[in-house]
Design a protein around this motif. Sequence first.
Motif, PDB file in Angstrom:
ATOM      1  N   ASN A 206       1.084  -1.177   0.002  1.00  0.00           N
ATOM      2  CA  ASN A 206      -0.031   0.104   0.260  1.00  0.00           C
ATOM      3  C   ASN A 206       0.832   1.358  -0.153  1.00  0.00           C
ATOM      4  OD1 ASN A 206      -2.319  -1.574   0.036  1.00  0.00           O
ATOM      5  ND2 ASN A 206      -2.607  -1.504   2.356  1.00  0.00           N
ATOM      6  N   THR A 207       1.872   1.315   0.825  1.00  0.00           N
ATOM      7  CA  THR A 207       2.804   2.449   0.991  1.00  0.00           C
ATOM      8  C   THR A 207       3.187   2.592  -0.359  1.00  0.00           C
ATOM      9  OG1 THR A 207       3.325   1.933   3.079  1.00  0.00           O
ATOM     10  CG2 THR A 207       5.031   3.272   1.771  1.00  0.00           C
ATOM     11  N   LEU A 208       3.991   1.425  -1.149  1.00  0.00           N
ATOM     12  CA  LEU A 208       4.587   1.745  -2.423  1.00  0.00           C
ATOM     13  C   LEU A 208       3.527   2.305  -3.475  1.00  0.00           C
ATOM     14  CD1 LEU A 208       6.893  -1.444  -2.784  1.00  0.00           C
ATOM     15  CD2 LEU A 208       7.434   0.932  -2.213  1.00  0.00           C
ATOM     16  N   LYS A 209       2.263   1.692  -3.401  1.00  0.00           N
ATOM     17  CA  LYS A 209       1.406   2.185  -4.460  1.00  0.00           C
ATOM     18  C   LYS A 209       1.212   3.890  -4.254  1.00  0.00           C
ATOM     19  CE  LYS A 209      -1.113   2.376  -7.995  1.00  0.00           C
ATOM     20  NZ  LYS A 209      -0.625   2.268  -9.548  1.00  0.00           N
ATOM     21  N   ALA A 210       0.971   4.096  -2.940  1.00  0.00           N
ATOM     22  CA  ALA A 210       0.697   5.581  -2.573  1.00  0.00           C
ATOM     23  C   ALA A 210       1.786   6.528  -3.223  1.00  0.00           C
ATOM     24  CB  ALA A 210       0.501   5.670  -1.405  1.00  0.00           C
ATOM     25  N   GLU A 211       3.145   5.815  -3.083  1.00  0.00           N
ATOM     26  CA  GLU A 211       4.318   6.677  -3.359  1.00  0.00           C
ATOM     27  C   GLU A 211       4.675   6.874  -4.678  1.00  0.00           C
ATOM     28  OE1 GLU A 211       6.672   8.307  -1.789  1.00  0.00           O
ATOM     29  OE2 GLU A 211       5.950   8.273   0.221  1.00  0.00           O
ATOM     30  N   ILE A 215       3.668   1.947 -10.483  1.00  0.00           N
ATOM     31  CA  ILE A 215       4.146   0.614  -9.873  1.00  0.00           C
ATOM     32  C   ILE A 215       3.000  -0.418 -10.102  1.00  0.00           C
ATOM     33  CG2 ILE A 215       3.308   0.745  -7.397  1.00  0.00           C
ATOM     34  CD1 ILE A 215       6.127  -0.409  -6.831  1.00  0.00           C
ATOM     35  N   THR A 216       3.422  -1.589 -10.528  1.00  0.00           N
ATOM     36  CA  THR A 216       2.445  -2.923 -10.739  1.00  0.00           C
ATOM     37  C   THR A 216       2.978  -3.953 -10.072  1.00  0.00           C
ATOM     38  OG1 THR A 216       3.365  -3.376 -12.757  1.00  0.00           O
ATOM     39  CG2 THR A 216       1.243  -1.759 -12.670  1.00  0.00           C
ATOM     40  N   PHE A 228      -3.258 -17.802   0.532  1.00  0.00           N
ATOM     41  CA  PHE A 228      -2.267 -16.880   0.939  1.00  0.00           C
ATOM     42  C   PHE A 228      -2.288 -15.758   0.175  1.00  0.00           C
ATOM     43  CE2 PHE A 228      -0.154 -20.918   2.349  1.00  0.00           C
ATOM     44  CZ  PHE A 228      -0.604 -20.948   3.563  1.00  0.00           C
ATOM     45  N   VAL A 229      -2.483 -15.694  -1.291  1.00  0.00           N
ATOM     46  CA  VAL A 229      -2.570 -14.660  -2.074  1.00  0.00           C
ATOM     47  C   VAL A 229      -3.763 -14.066  -1.693  1.00  0.00           C
ATOM     48  CG1 VAL A 229      -2.973 -13.833  -4.365  1.00  0.00           C
ATOM     49  CG2 VAL A 229      -1.312 -15.793  -3.971  1.00  0.00           C
ATOM     50  N   ASP A 230      -5.157 -14.633  -1.354  1.00  0.00           N
ATOM     51  CA  ASP A 230      -6.395 -14.142  -1.098  1.00  0.00           C
ATOM     52  C   ASP A 230      -6.116 -13.433   0.374  1.00  0.00           C
ATOM     53  OD1 ASP A 230      -7.485 -15.233  -3.537  1.00  0.00           O
ATOM     54  OD2 ASP A 230      -8.315 -16.984  -2.460  1.00  0.00           O
ATOM     55  N   GLU A 231      -5.399 -13.812   0.989  1.00  0.00           N
ATOM     56  CA  GLU A 231      -5.482 -13.465   2.593  1.00  0.00           C
ATOM     57  C   GLU A 231      -4.329 -11.960   2.385  1.00  0.00           C
ATOM     58  OE1 GLU A 231      -3.015 -13.840   6.745  1.00  0.00           O
ATOM     59  OE2 GLU A 231      -3.437 -15.777   5.512  1.00  0.00           O
ATOM     60  N   LEU A 232      -3.539 -12.031   1.552  1.00  0.00           N
ATOM     61  CA  LEU A 232      -2.769 -10.852   1.207  1.00  0.00           C
ATOM     62  C   LEU A 232      -3.502  -9.681   0.636  1.00  0.00           C
ATOM     63  CD1 LEU A 232       0.002  -9.405   1.286  1.00  0.00           C
ATOM     64  CD2 LEU A 232       0.364 -10.572  -0.925  1.00  0.00           C
ATOM     65  N   LYS A 233      -4.414 -10.164  -0.426  1.00  0.00           N
ATOM     66  CA  LYS A 233      -5.224  -9.214  -0.988  1.00  0.00           C
ATOM     67  C   LYS A 233      -6.299  -8.502  -0.009  1.00  0.00           C
ATOM     68  CE  LYS A 233      -4.846 -10.914  -5.686  1.00  0.00           C
ATOM     69  NZ  LYS A 233      -5.761 -11.647  -6.723  1.00  0.00           N
ATOM     70  N   SER A 234      -6.745  -9.437   0.964  1.00  0.00           N
ATOM     71  CA  SER A 234      -7.900  -8.892   1.876  1.00  0.00           C
ATOM     72  C   SER A 234      -7.190  -7.566   2.610  1.00  0.00           C
ATOM     73  CB  SER A 234      -8.206 -10.012   2.861  1.00  0.00           C
ATOM     74  OG  SER A 234      -7.214 -10.362   3.755  1.00  0.00           O
ATOM     75  N   HIS A 235      -5.972  -7.489   2.852  1.00  0.00           N
ATOM     76  CA  HIS A 235      -5.243  -6.358   3.660  1.00  0.00           C
ATOM     77  C   HIS A 235      -5.060  -5.277   2.808  1.00  0.00           C
ATOM     78  CE1 HIS A 235      -5.202  -8.930   7.172  1.00  0.00           C
ATOM     79  NE2 HIS A 235      -4.952  -9.797   6.590  1.00  0.00           N
ATOM     80  N   ASP A 242      -5.840  -2.716  -7.535  1.00  0.00           N
ATOM     81  CA  ASP A 242      -5.902  -2.669  -8.928  1.00  0.00           C
ATOM     82  C   ASP A 242      -4.634  -2.788  -9.736  1.00  0.00           C
ATOM     83  OD1 ASP A 242      -8.863  -2.026  -8.716  1.00  0.00           O
ATOM     84  OD2 ASP A 242      -8.550   0.053  -8.434  1.00  0.00           O
ATOM     85  N   SER A 243      -3.579  -2.456  -9.048  1.00  0.00           N
ATOM     86  CA  SER A 243      -2.282  -2.614  -9.353  1.00  0.00           C
ATOM     87  C   SER A 243      -1.697  -4.161  -9.450  1.00  0.00           C
ATOM     88  CB  SER A 243      -1.394  -1.636  -8.619  1.00  0.00           C
ATOM     89  OG  SER A 243      -1.886  -0.456  -8.645  1.00  0.00           O
ATOM     90  N   ILE A 244      -2.406  -5.040  -9.243  1.00  0.00           N
ATOM     91  CA  ILE A 244      -1.802  -6.153  -9.213  1.00  0.00           C
ATOM     92  C   ILE A 244      -2.281  -6.968 -10.598  1.00  0.00           C
ATOM     93  CG2 ILE A 244      -2.244  -8.470  -8.081  1.00  0.00           C
ATOM     94  CD1 ILE A 244      -2.865  -7.269  -5.452  1.00  0.00           C
ATOM     95  N   ILE A 245      -1.295  -7.335 -11.046  1.00  0.00           N
ATOM     96  CA  ILE A 245      -1.209  -8.086 -12.478  1.00  0.00           C
ATOM     97  C   ILE A 245      -1.500  -9.550 -12.260  1.00  0.00           C
ATOM     98  CG2 ILE A 245      -0.230  -8.886 -14.618  1.00  0.00           C
ATOM     99  CD1 ILE A 245       1.408  -6.260 -14.359  1.00  0.00           C
TER     100      ILE A 245
END
Length: 356
Positions: A206-211, A215-216, A228-235, A242-245
């Motif tokens: 989140n920090t990187l996308k804000a800065e 970035i993707t 685990f991907v789903d868990e990461l996305k939930s946070h 929107d930036s995850i390919i």
Amino acid sequence: MKILIIQQKMIGDVLTSSILFETIRKQNPSAELHYLINSHTLPVVLNNPYIDKIIEFTPQVEKSKIKFYSFLKGIRKENYDVVIDVYSKNASALISFFSRAKIRIGKSKSYLNWAYTHPIDSQKNRNKGIPLAQENRLKMLEPLFKNIDYDVDPKIFLNEEERSQLKMQLAQKNISLENKFPVMVNILGSSPDKTYPLPYLAQLLNTLKAEFNEITFLFNYIPHQSKFVDELKSHCQKQTLDSIIDFYAPSLREFIVLTSFCKAMIGNEGGAIHMAKAVNIPSFAIFSPWIRKETWGNNDSDKKHTNVHLKDFKPELFKNKDRKFLKKHQKEYYSQFEPNLLKKNLVQFIQKSIKA
């Protein structure tokens, strides 16, 4: 001179030990060099010009005494002059001994030294300004050469056909990495006790996308790890999501090729980080609290690769604590490795990578 190098099991280990081939080749261009590895690690050494032959140690050989004995007989028929057992475990020590090579080099261990003509003590601290894992591997060449070149790094050799094929796969899914800053994220370590908490990792993304608006993110995982991907996305925040390919490389070799198209690799220290470095991609590695940064991390003066460890920020937590204690209490230590400690370092790393 005919030389066999043994390095079983982990991908990162197999890749790191491949530096021995380049070093030996510089010293003895006519040497015949063979590499004994586990089958699943083959993609990191494909097309390596310093290796003459790869011998695969398959699960079938590992599980069957009859097949293992047949494997040993095949090793003996090769008539090696030198065997370097980097792995140095019971099975590899037996392979070394059974080879009947005149020079058999392995790690000095009281219960294995019977197998080697030259047991080598491992260094516990850096002396050559390189990761200790590399230094100790190169040190195993001391019985063969007087002057060892320590200025060598692991390399993975890709070809243009592989890169073109992956571009086609991306195009078929209407994915373009052009005019973007794609970053590969190693979301999981090789085990839970080597994995940075996913809610913390999400905060970093989140920090990187804000800065950095351009970035993707691409994620490194295998299908059974999708939860685990789903868990990461939930946070993750919406702009991060929107930036995850959404693209999964179906094989290890294709993952390496995909990584070569990225501008940086970030996440848990491990095989994926080593592979990124081996295709010359800047890396930001988050170390587990119980793993020594000196063993696998580049020097802090390295301008391309960054390593972070909780000990860098809170050294008092590690005073009089041994590896066994740290591993047992890794969850408590990880909980103190808060994103705020890393954010500045990570932002600076991405800034440098963008300018590079």
